[in-house]
Scaffold this motif. Structure first.
Motif, PDB file in Angstrom:
ATOM      1  N   MET A   1     -16.006  65.686  48.006  1.00  0.00           N
ATOM      2  CA  MET A   1     -14.785  66.174  47.366  1.00  0.00           C
ATOM      3  C   MET A   1     -13.949  65.046  46.768  1.00  0.00           C
ATOM      4  SD  MET A   1     -14.627  69.425  47.190  1.00  0.00           S
ATOM      5  CE  MET A   1     -12.901  69.852  47.005  1.00  0.00           C
ATOM      6  N   GLN A   2     -14.277  63.813  47.096  1.00  0.00           N
ATOM      7  CA  GLN A   2     -13.577  62.681  46.490  1.00  0.00           C
ATOM      8  C   GLN A   2     -13.803  62.634  44.984  1.00  0.00           C
ATOM      9  OE1 GLN A   2     -14.624  59.135  48.635  1.00  0.00           O
ATOM     10  NE2 GLN A   2     -13.707  59.869  50.527  1.00  0.00           N
ATOM     11  N   ILE A   3     -14.827  63.339  44.517  1.00  0.00           N
ATOM     12  CA  ILE A   3     -15.087  63.436  43.077  1.00  0.00           C
ATOM     13  C   ILE A   3     -13.836  63.935  42.364  1.00  0.00           C
ATOM     14  CG2 ILE A   3     -16.354  64.802  41.349  1.00  0.00           C
ATOM     15  CD1 ILE A   3     -18.799  64.558  43.239  1.00  0.00           C
ATOM     16  N   LEU A   4     -13.142  64.894  42.973  1.00  0.00           N
ATOM     17  CA  LEU A   4     -11.940  65.434  42.347  1.00  0.00           C
ATOM     18  C   LEU A   4     -10.852  64.377  42.235  1.00  0.00           C
ATOM     19  CD1 LEU A   4     -11.805  68.964  43.995  1.00  0.00           C
ATOM     20  CD2 LEU A   4     -12.862  68.281  41.828  1.00  0.00           C
ATOM     21  N   GLU A   5     -10.724  63.550  43.246  1.00  0.00           N
ATOM     22  CA  GLU A   5      -9.748  62.465  43.194  1.00  0.00           C
ATOM     23  C   GLU A   5     -10.074  61.489  42.069  1.00  0.00           C
ATOM     24  OE1 GLU A   5      -9.288  60.564  47.011  1.00  0.00           O
ATOM     25  OE2 GLU A   5      -9.224  62.506  48.035  1.00  0.00           O
ATOM     26  N   VAL A   6     -11.347  61.217  41.889  1.00  0.00           N
ATOM     27  CA  VAL A   6     -11.777  60.306  40.825  1.00  0.00           C
ATOM     28  C   VAL A   6     -11.470  60.904  39.457  1.00  0.00           C
ATOM     29  CG1 VAL A   6     -13.796  59.215  39.753  1.00  0.00           C
ATOM     30  CG2 VAL A   6     -13.531  59.192  42.246  1.00  0.00           C
ATOM     31  N   LEU A   7     -11.710  62.201  39.290  1.00  0.00           N
ATOM     32  CA  LEU A   7     -11.414  62.850  38.010  1.00  0.00           C
ATOM     33  C   LEU A   7      -9.933  62.735  37.669  1.00  0.00           C
ATOM     34  CD1 LEU A   7     -13.590  66.090  38.252  1.00  0.00           C
ATOM     35  CD2 LEU A   7     -14.010  64.089  36.801  1.00  0.00           C
ATOM     36  N   VAL A   8      -9.082  62.896  38.666  1.00  0.00           N
ATOM     37  CA  VAL A   8      -7.639  62.772  38.442  1.00  0.00           C
ATOM     38  C   VAL A   8      -7.278  61.314  38.148  1.00  0.00           C
ATOM     39  CG1 VAL A   8      -5.373  62.980  39.525  1.00  0.00           C
ATOM     40  CG2 VAL A   8      -7.053  64.819  39.776  1.00  0.00           C
ATOM     41  N   ALA A   9      -7.796  60.401  38.956  1.00  0.00           N
ATOM     42  CA  ALA A   9      -7.473  58.976  38.783  1.00  0.00           C
ATOM     43  C   ALA A   9      -7.926  58.459  37.422  1.00  0.00           C
ATOM     44  CB  ALA A   9      -8.102  58.155  39.905  1.00  0.00           C
ATOM     45  N   ASN A  10      -9.071  58.947  36.955  1.00  0.00           N
ATOM     46  CA  ASN A  10      -9.609  58.507  35.661  1.00  0.00           C
ATOM     47  C   ASN A  10      -8.991  59.248  34.486  1.00  0.00           C
ATOM     48  OD1 ASN A  10     -11.249  56.700  36.969  1.00  0.00           O
ATOM     49  ND2 ASN A  10     -13.074  57.969  36.831  1.00  0.00           N
ATOM     50  N   ARG A  11      -8.102  60.185  34.799  1.00  0.00           N
ATOM     51  CA  ARG A  11      -7.419  60.973  33.774  1.00  0.00           C
ATOM     52  C   ARG A  11      -8.386  61.744  32.878  1.00  0.00           C
ATOM     53  NH1 ARG A  11      -1.775  58.771  32.438  1.00  0.00           N
ATOM     54  NH2 ARG A  11      -2.073  60.496  31.054  1.00  0.00           N
ATOM     55  N   THR A  12      -9.466  62.236  33.464  1.00  0.00           N
ATOM     56  CA  THR A  12     -10.402  63.064  32.699  1.00  0.00           C
ATOM     57  C   THR A  12     -10.044  64.544  32.780  1.00  0.00           C
ATOM     58  OG1 THR A  12     -11.925  63.067  34.578  1.00  0.00           O
ATOM     59  CG2 THR A  12     -12.357  61.471  32.834  1.00  0.00           C
ATOM     60  N   VAL A  13      -9.094  64.886  33.661  1.00  0.00           N
ATOM     61  CA  VAL A  13      -8.624  66.271  33.749  1.00  0.00           C
ATOM     62  C   VAL A  13      -7.126  66.306  33.441  1.00  0.00           C
ATOM     63  CG1 VAL A  13     -10.378  66.977  35.407  1.00  0.00           C
ATOM     64  CG2 VAL A  13      -8.171  66.194  36.238  1.00  0.00           C
ATOM     65  N   SER A  14      -6.716  67.377  32.801  1.00  0.00           N
ATOM     66  CA  SER A  14      -5.299  67.531  32.472  1.00  0.00           C
ATOM     67  C   SER A  14      -4.599  68.459  33.447  1.00  0.00           C
ATOM     68  CB  SER A  14      -5.134  68.061  31.045  1.00  0.00           C
ATOM     69  OG  SER A  14      -5.737  69.332  30.913  1.00  0.00           O
ATOM     70  N   GLU A  15      -5.384  69.264  34.170  1.00  0.00           N
ATOM     71  CA  GLU A  15      -4.797  70.225  35.111  1.00  0.00           C
ATOM     72  C   GLU A  15      -5.822  70.556  36.187  1.00  0.00           C
ATOM     73  OE1 GLU A  15      -2.815  74.696  34.960  1.00  0.00           O
ATOM     74  OE2 GLU A  15      -3.946  73.954  33.242  1.00  0.00           O
ATOM     75  N   MET A  16      -5.328  70.687  37.412  1.00  0.00           N
ATOM     76  CA  MET A  16      -6.185  71.095  38.516  1.00  0.00           C
ATOM     77  C   MET A  16      -5.327  71.932  39.461  1.00  0.00           C
ATOM     78  SD  MET A  16      -8.517  68.736  41.081  1.00  0.00           S
ATOM     79  CE  MET A  16      -9.044  67.731  39.713  1.00  0.00           C
ATOM     80  N   ARG A  17      -5.746  73.182  39.680  1.00  0.00           N
ATOM     81  CA  ARG A  17      -5.004  74.075  40.569  1.00  0.00           C
ATOM     82  C   ARG A  17      -5.963  74.682  41.593  1.00  0.00           C
ATOM     83  NH1 ARG A  17      -1.899  78.326  37.149  1.00  0.00           N
ATOM     84  NH2 ARG A  17      -3.949  78.518  36.239  1.00  0.00           N
ATOM     85  N   PHE A  18      -5.524  74.723  42.835  1.00  0.00           N
ATOM     86  CA  PHE A  18      -6.317  75.285  43.923  1.00  0.00           C
ATOM     87  C   PHE A  18      -5.640  76.530  44.467  1.00  0.00           C
ATOM     88  CE2 PHE A  18      -8.043  71.077  43.889  1.00  0.00           C
ATOM     89  CZ  PHE A  18      -9.349  71.245  44.299  1.00  0.00           C
ATOM     90  N   HIS A  19      -6.448  77.517  44.779  1.00  0.00           N
ATOM     91  CA  HIS A  19      -5.958  78.728  45.425  1.00  0.00           C
ATOM     92  C   HIS A  19      -6.920  79.068  46.551  1.00  0.00           C
ATOM     93  CE1 HIS A  19      -3.230  79.472  42.066  1.00  0.00           C
ATOM     94  NE2 HIS A  19      -4.221  79.075  41.299  1.00  0.00           N
ATOM     95  N   THR A  20      -6.391  79.537  47.664  1.00  0.00           N
ATOM     96  CA  THR A  20      -7.247  79.992  48.759  1.00  0.00           C
ATOM     97  C   THR A  20      -6.957  81.463  49.021  1.00  0.00           C
ATOM     98  OG1 THR A  20      -5.641  79.281  50.420  1.00  0.00           O
ATOM     99  CG2 THR A  20      -7.373  77.719  49.841  1.00  0.00           C
ATOM    100  N   PHE A  21      -7.985  82.162  49.495  1.00  0.00           N
ATOM    101  CA  PHE A  21      -7.907  83.594  49.710  1.00  0.00           C
ATOM    102  C   PHE A  21      -8.588  83.957  51.016  1.00  0.00           C
ATOM    103  CE2 PHE A  21      -8.053  82.696  45.219  1.00  0.00           C
ATOM    104  CZ  PHE A  21      -7.014  83.430  44.701  1.00  0.00           C
ATOM    105  N   GLU A  22      -8.100  85.008  51.640  1.00  0.00           N
ATOM    106  CA  GLU A  22      -8.728  85.553  52.836  1.00  0.00           C
ATOM    107  C   GLU A  22      -9.338  86.892  52.472  1.00  0.00           C
ATOM    108  OE1 GLU A  22      -6.148  86.950  56.051  1.00  0.00           O
ATOM    109  OE2 GLU A  22      -7.474  85.854  57.414  1.00  0.00           O
ATOM    110  N   ASP A  23     -10.538  87.140  52.949  1.00  0.00           N
ATOM    111  CA  ASP A  23     -11.225  88.407  52.691  1.00  0.00           C
ATOM    112  C   ASP A  23     -10.571  89.494  53.533  1.00  0.00           C
ATOM    113  OD1 ASP A  23     -12.897  90.566  52.392  1.00  0.00           O
ATOM    114  OD2 ASP A  23     -14.726  89.479  52.860  1.00  0.00           O
TER     115      ASP A  23
END
Length: 110
Positions: A76-98
């Motif tokens: 999951m550190q891949i996501l941190e790298v994407l943010v640090a490298n500024r290759t993503v402009s937006e990242m949003r997380f949502h969690t759900f329960e069934d």
């Protein structure tokens, strides 16, 4: 003891202009480790055909602890790298329960 309801996460990730392919390659690296992780029921990567810079990562887990362990895993550190490298402009997380099991249980009382 009641059975724990599955939980899921949905991550919406928007690549910066010109970075969609690179973001997709990096997100693909999450798939195999996640699918092999303890408690993973399903793990998918989607790309919007209407907005090719928009990616969705969806995971379904047996429980909250398993999902949180995934969030804290090395891949999951891949996501941190994407943010640090500024290759993503937006990242949003949502969690759900069934809650579908709850609906089935309530229907049995009616």
């Amino acid at each position: 003891m009641p059975r724990q309801a599955p939980v899921s996460h949905l991550a919406l990730i928007r690549a910066r202009n010109g970075q969609a392919e690179q973001v997709g390659k990096q997100l693909n690296l999450l798939l195999q480790p996640a699918r092999k992780a303890l408690g993973c029921l399903d793990y998918q990567l989607y790309r919007s055909p209407a907005q090719p810079q928009l990616w969705v990562v969806q995971g379904v887990w047996t429980g909250l602890q398993e999902m949180e362990a995934h969030f804290n895993s090395e891949p999951m550190q891949i996501l941190e790298v994407l943010v640090a490298n500024r290759t993503v402009s937006e990242m949003r997380f949502h969690t759900f329960e069934d809650v579908s099991q709850l609906a089935d249980e309530l229907a049995s009382y009616l």
